[in-house]
Design a protein around this motif. Structure first.
Motif, PDB file in Angstrom:
ATOM      1  N   ILE A  16       0.842  -1.199   0.000  1.00 14.49           N
ATOM      2  CA  ILE A  16       0.000   0.000   0.000  1.00 14.49           C
ATOM      3  C   ILE A  16       0.882   1.256   0.000  1.00 14.49           C
ATOM      4  O   ILE A  16       0.598   2.238  -0.688  1.00 14.49           O
ATOM      5  N   GLY A  17       1.965   1.242   0.732  1.00 14.25           N
ATOM      6  CA  GLY A  17       2.890   2.371   0.754  1.00 14.25           C
ATOM      7  C   GLY A  17       3.507   2.634  -0.608  1.00 14.25           C
ATOM      8  O   GLY A  17       3.627   3.788  -1.039  1.00 14.25           O
ATOM      9  N   ILE A  18       3.899   1.574  -1.295  1.00 17.17           N
ATOM     10  CA  ILE A  18       4.476   1.728  -2.636  1.00 17.17           C
ATOM     11  C   ILE A  18       3.438   2.297  -3.596  1.00 17.17           C
ATOM     12  O   ILE A  18       3.738   3.198  -4.383  1.00 17.17           O
ATOM     13  N   LEU A  19       2.214   1.794  -3.527  1.00 18.37           N
ATOM     14  CA  LEU A  19       1.148   2.304  -4.388  1.00 18.37           C
ATOM     15  C   LEU A  19       0.863   3.782  -4.129  1.00 18.37           C
ATOM     16  O   LEU A  19       0.656   4.562  -5.055  1.00 18.37           O
ATOM     17  N   VAL A  20       0.866   4.182  -2.870  1.00 17.31           N
ATOM     18  CA  VAL A  20       0.632   5.580  -2.521  1.00 17.31           C
ATOM     19  C   VAL A  20       1.760   6.449  -3.062  1.00 17.31           C
ATOM     20  O   VAL A  20       1.516   7.544  -3.599  1.00 17.31           O
ATOM     21  N   CYS A  21       3.003   5.985  -2.960  1.00 14.75           N
ATOM     22  CA  CYS A  21       4.142   6.752  -3.482  1.00 14.75           C
ATOM     23  C   CYS A  21       4.052   6.921  -4.997  1.00 14.75           C
ATOM     24  O   CYS A  21       4.280   8.015  -5.515  1.00 14.75           O
ATOM     25  N   VAL A  22       3.711   5.861  -5.688  1.00 13.46           N
ATOM     26  CA  VAL A  22       3.594   5.937  -7.141  1.00 13.46           C
ATOM     27  C   VAL A  22       2.471   6.893  -7.527  1.00 13.46           C
ATOM     28  O   VAL A  22       2.632   7.742  -8.414  1.00 13.46           O
ATOM     29  N   LEU A  23       1.342   6.803  -6.870  1.00 11.00           N
ATOM     30  CA  LEU A  23       0.218   7.693  -7.139  1.00 11.00           C
ATOM     31  C   LEU A  23       0.602   9.150  -6.868  1.00 11.00           C
ATOM     32  O   LEU A  23       0.275  10.043  -7.652  1.00 11.00           O
ATOM     33  N   ALA A  24       1.320   9.387  -5.786  1.00 12.37           N
ATOM     34  CA  ALA A  24       1.750  10.746  -5.451  1.00 12.37           C
ATOM     35  C   ALA A  24       2.701  11.291  -6.516  1.00 12.37           C
ATOM     36  O   ALA A  24       2.606  12.460  -6.909  1.00 12.37           O
ATOM     37  N   LEU A  25       3.607  10.472  -7.024  1.00 10.51           N
ATOM     38  CA  LEU A  25       4.523  10.917  -8.065  1.00 10.51           C
ATOM     39  C   LEU A  25       3.796  11.230  -9.370  1.00 10.51           C
ATOM     40  O   LEU A  25       4.128  12.201 -10.061  1.00 10.51           O
ATOM     41  N   VAL A  26       2.810  10.434  -9.703  1.00  8.84           N
ATOM     42  CA  VAL A  26       2.029  10.684 -10.921  1.00  8.84           C
ATOM     43  C   VAL A  26       1.259  11.985 -10.794  1.00  8.84           C
ATOM     44  O   VAL A  26       1.265  12.821 -11.702  1.00  8.84           O
ATOM     45  N   ILE A  27       0.613  12.192  -9.675  1.00 11.83           N
ATOM     46  CA  ILE A  27      -0.150  13.430  -9.462  1.00 11.83           C
ATOM     47  C   ILE A  27       0.790  14.633  -9.463  1.00 11.83           C
ATOM     48  O   ILE A  27       0.481  15.668 -10.049  1.00 11.83           O
ATOM     49  N   ARG A  28       1.947  14.508  -8.826  1.00 10.33           N
ATOM     50  CA  ARG A  28       2.917  15.607  -8.812  1.00 10.33           C
ATOM     51  C   ARG A  28       3.389  15.933 -10.227  1.00 10.33           C
ATOM     52  O   ARG A  28       3.526  17.101 -10.602  1.00 10.33           O
ATOM     53  N   GLY A  29       3.623  14.911 -11.034  1.00  6.82           N
ATOM     54  CA  GLY A  29       4.031  15.128 -12.420  1.00  6.82           C
ATOM     55  C   GLY A  29       2.959  15.831 -13.224  1.00  6.82           C
ATOM     56  O   GLY A  29       3.243  16.699 -14.046  1.00  6.82           O
ATOM     57  N   MET A  30       1.716  15.495 -12.981  1.00  6.20           N
ATOM     58  CA  MET A  30       0.614  16.158 -13.687  1.00  6.20           C
ATOM     59  C   MET A  30       0.494  17.618 -13.272  1.00  6.20           C
ATOM     60  O   MET A  30       0.257  18.487 -14.106  1.00  6.20           O
TER      61      MET A  30
END
Length: 66
Positions: free
Chosen positions: A7-21
């Motif tokens: 779950i932590g890895i998924l949250v990090c990936v989601l946060a990076l995608v949103i930050r990139g957008m």
């Protein structure tokens, strides 16, 4: 414990995608070469005059171009 890590890895990936957008680092090509680098900079085929004549003849036979 493994669930928390996944779950932590998924949250990090989601946060990076949103930050990139939000920062605009996720780019799309709108058809102009100024808006994107890689898509428009791909080399195009260069045909010799003989090849262009052959292509025009084949297009004419197939009815693709009048």
């Amino acid at each position: 414990m493994a669930d928390v890590i996944v779950i932590g890895i998924l949250v990090c990936v989601l946060a990076l995608v949103i930050r990139g957008m939000l920062r605009g680092s996720v780019r799309t090509c709108s058809g102009e070469c100024g808006s994107c680098g890689q898509v428009c900079s791909t080399p195009r085929l260069k045909l010799t005059p003989e090849q262009e004549a052959q292509l025009a003849e084949l297009d004419k036979k197939s009815g693709v171009r009048p």
